[in-house]
Design a protein around this motif. Sequence first.
Motif, PDB file in Angstrom:
ATOM      1  N   LYS A   1       0.940  -1.222  -0.198  1.00 29.96           N
ATOM      2  CA  LYS A   1       0.083   0.177  -0.129  1.00 29.96           C
ATOM      3  C   LYS A   1       0.825   1.185   0.115  1.00 29.96           C
ATOM      4  N   ILE A   2       2.099   0.934   0.332  1.00 27.28           N
ATOM      5  CA  ILE A   2       2.741   2.406   0.560  1.00 27.28           C
ATOM      6  C   ILE A   2       4.079   2.377  -0.371  1.00 27.28           C
ATOM      7  N   LEU A   3       4.552   1.140  -0.770  1.00 25.84           N
ATOM      8  CA  LEU A   3       5.743   1.266  -1.599  1.00 25.84           C
ATOM      9  C   LEU A   3       5.205   0.485  -3.056  1.00 25.84           C
ATOM     10  N   PRO A   4       5.798   0.858  -3.987  1.00 21.03           N
ATOM     11  CA  PRO A   4       5.233   0.423  -5.350  1.00 21.03           C
ATOM     12  C   PRO A   4       5.568  -0.821  -5.291  1.00 21.03           C
ATOM     13  N   PHE A   5       4.656  -1.737  -5.885  1.00 14.09           N
ATOM     14  CA  PHE A   5       5.058  -3.329  -6.097  1.00 14.09           C
ATOM     15  C   PHE A   5       4.415  -3.766  -7.471  1.00 14.09           C
ATOM     16  N   ARG A   6       5.401  -4.319  -8.188  1.00 12.68           N
ATOM     17  CA  ARG A   6       5.300  -4.688  -9.421  1.00 12.68           C
ATOM     18  C   ARG A   6       6.105  -5.912  -9.810  1.00 12.68           C
ATOM     19  N   VAL A   7       5.885  -7.027 -10.454  1.00 13.49           N
ATOM     20  CA  VAL A   7       6.649  -8.066 -10.628  1.00 13.49           C
ATOM     21  C   VAL A   7       6.054  -8.928 -11.930  1.00 13.49           C
ATOM     22  N   ASN A   8       6.867  -9.480 -12.679  1.00 16.52           N
ATOM     23  CA  ASN A   8       6.263 -10.269 -13.997  1.00 16.52           C
ATOM     24  C   ASN A   8       6.649 -11.722 -13.699  1.00 16.52           C
ATOM     25  N   GLU A   9       6.135 -12.478 -14.570  1.00 18.11           N
ATOM     26  CA  GLU A   9       6.246 -13.854 -14.252  1.00 18.11           C
ATOM     27  C   GLU A   9       7.825 -14.500 -14.806  1.00 18.11           C
ATOM     28  N   TYR A  10       8.618 -13.863 -15.526  1.00 20.22           N
ATOM     29  CA  TYR A  10      10.045 -14.067 -15.787  1.00 20.22           C
ATOM     30  C   TYR A  10      10.788 -14.194 -14.403  1.00 20.22           C
ATOM     31  N   VAL A  11      10.469 -13.090 -13.807  1.00 23.56           N
ATOM     32  CA  VAL A  11      11.152 -13.054 -12.509  1.00 23.56           C
ATOM     33  C   VAL A  11      10.796 -14.198 -11.635  1.00 23.56           C
ATOM     34  N   ILE A  12       9.331 -14.235 -11.385  1.00 18.08           N
ATOM     35  CA  ILE A  12       8.637 -15.368 -10.507  1.00 18.08           C
ATOM     36  C   ILE A  12       9.515 -16.749 -10.807  1.00 18.08           C
ATOM     37  N   ASP A  13       9.261 -16.897 -12.108  1.00 17.37           N
ATOM     38  CA  ASP A  13       9.664 -18.323 -12.692  1.00 17.37           C
ATOM     39  C   ASP A  13      11.006 -18.624 -12.790  1.00 17.37           C
TER      40      ASP A  13
END
Length: 463
Positions: A54-66
């Motif tokens: 809620k405070i700090l921006p969050f964004r991740v994609n599947e390449y990073v996850i996988d």
Amino acid sequence: MTPVIQFIKKQIVSEQSNNKPVRFQVYTEHQLEKIEALQQLPEQQRFEMKVVAKILPFRVNEYVIDNLIDWNNIPDDPIFQLVFPQKGMLSEADFAQMATLLRRGADRHLIQQTVHEIRQRLNPHPAGQLSLNVPREENERMEGIQHKYRETVLFFPSQGQVCHSFCSFCFRWAQFIGDKELRFSNKEAMQLYRYLSRHESISDLLITGGDPMVMKTDHLANYLEPLLTPELAHIQTIRIGTKSLSFWPQRFVHDADAGELLTLLKRMVQSGKHVAIMAHYNHWREMTTPIAQEAIRRLRETGAVIRTQSPLLNTINNDPAIWARMWREQVRLGMVPYYMFVERDTGARHYFEVPLARAWDVYRKAMQQVSGLGRTVRGPSMSAGPGKVEIQGVTHINKEKVFVLRFVQGRNPDWVQQPFFAKYDAEATWLDQLKPAFGESRFFFQDEYDAMCEEKINPRTYV
């Protein structure tokens, strides 16, 4: 091994062995619960992520996850720490305040107001970015442009003010929270070109963000190609700051316009410009996938030089062995290790920062493990208000233990390469926590820098 981990491991093996195109799939704060890998985590931990996001921006994609996260090593995995929110990134008081609001289902307006108040306490624009770095011409602020050092201008194209994934430590987190008053951006490139043409002391243009490599090639070409005009011949170097080699190497391999992008960069090089890809690598694992190495190879074929940089970060790379391995691998792949930064005084700094004494120790011990080709790294360097200040060592002079410091870059170019000394402080993490050594009351640059701050200008830069 859980079914989730088995699934992810299969994805990794498939992607690495076939190196086939994959669809870009991104997750933000609102899709945290849709990330399959997170379902293995306790509910309390997932709730803590929502609070911090809620405070700090969050964004991740599947390449990073996988491909980059070891899901058998959560929460200690360095790439997991790099992209996913952790409770400790907020102060105990701020976390408790936001957690209470979310648990009781507080109304949206109250939550937004609290989020804004907490963000303002996190120093969203450090080192005079708003007050000193934005140039003026005819008393007009040049929005989306920063000019801190005489030779180098930063430009923030509006289409490039997002990233393929967000780094949890990012000192430009304020770019991504939707607050127009805190965001640097400019879609009017003609203003940039006019400014550059009037200041022939500028040799380097850094296109930054966000990440300019999120832009389609035709948008990037609209910004780059006018730099080939005779009026801008003094712009010798075009730097492009990017994390895409780590977070989405497909940009240079499988994206629909990847070929056009590489052709554009090659054309800029062949036209006489030095093109430098300022690649952000925080851990050696980011270079291990076949597609990441293929992206590096293709970029180098254009004639562009890839220079690498990262801050020293607790929980991610606070270890000389990690840095030494990262630098050796970068050299092997044909990149140039460039900067080790000190974590800036913004955002989740208390979670990631390490004492300056520790930073110097990590740098020194890592340097001892690499060949001369890896010793191109400057650092540890603080991008502070007065300039980039490098910690050159810790020593004793006249029986006093001191930090040896120097400016790598300064608001006044006369400060550059001048050594100066600060009292040793085992707990200090930033320049403003240091005190002059040998009984001096102020550092040599302090009076002039204070005057710049009072006038809210950087008078020596634009000469």
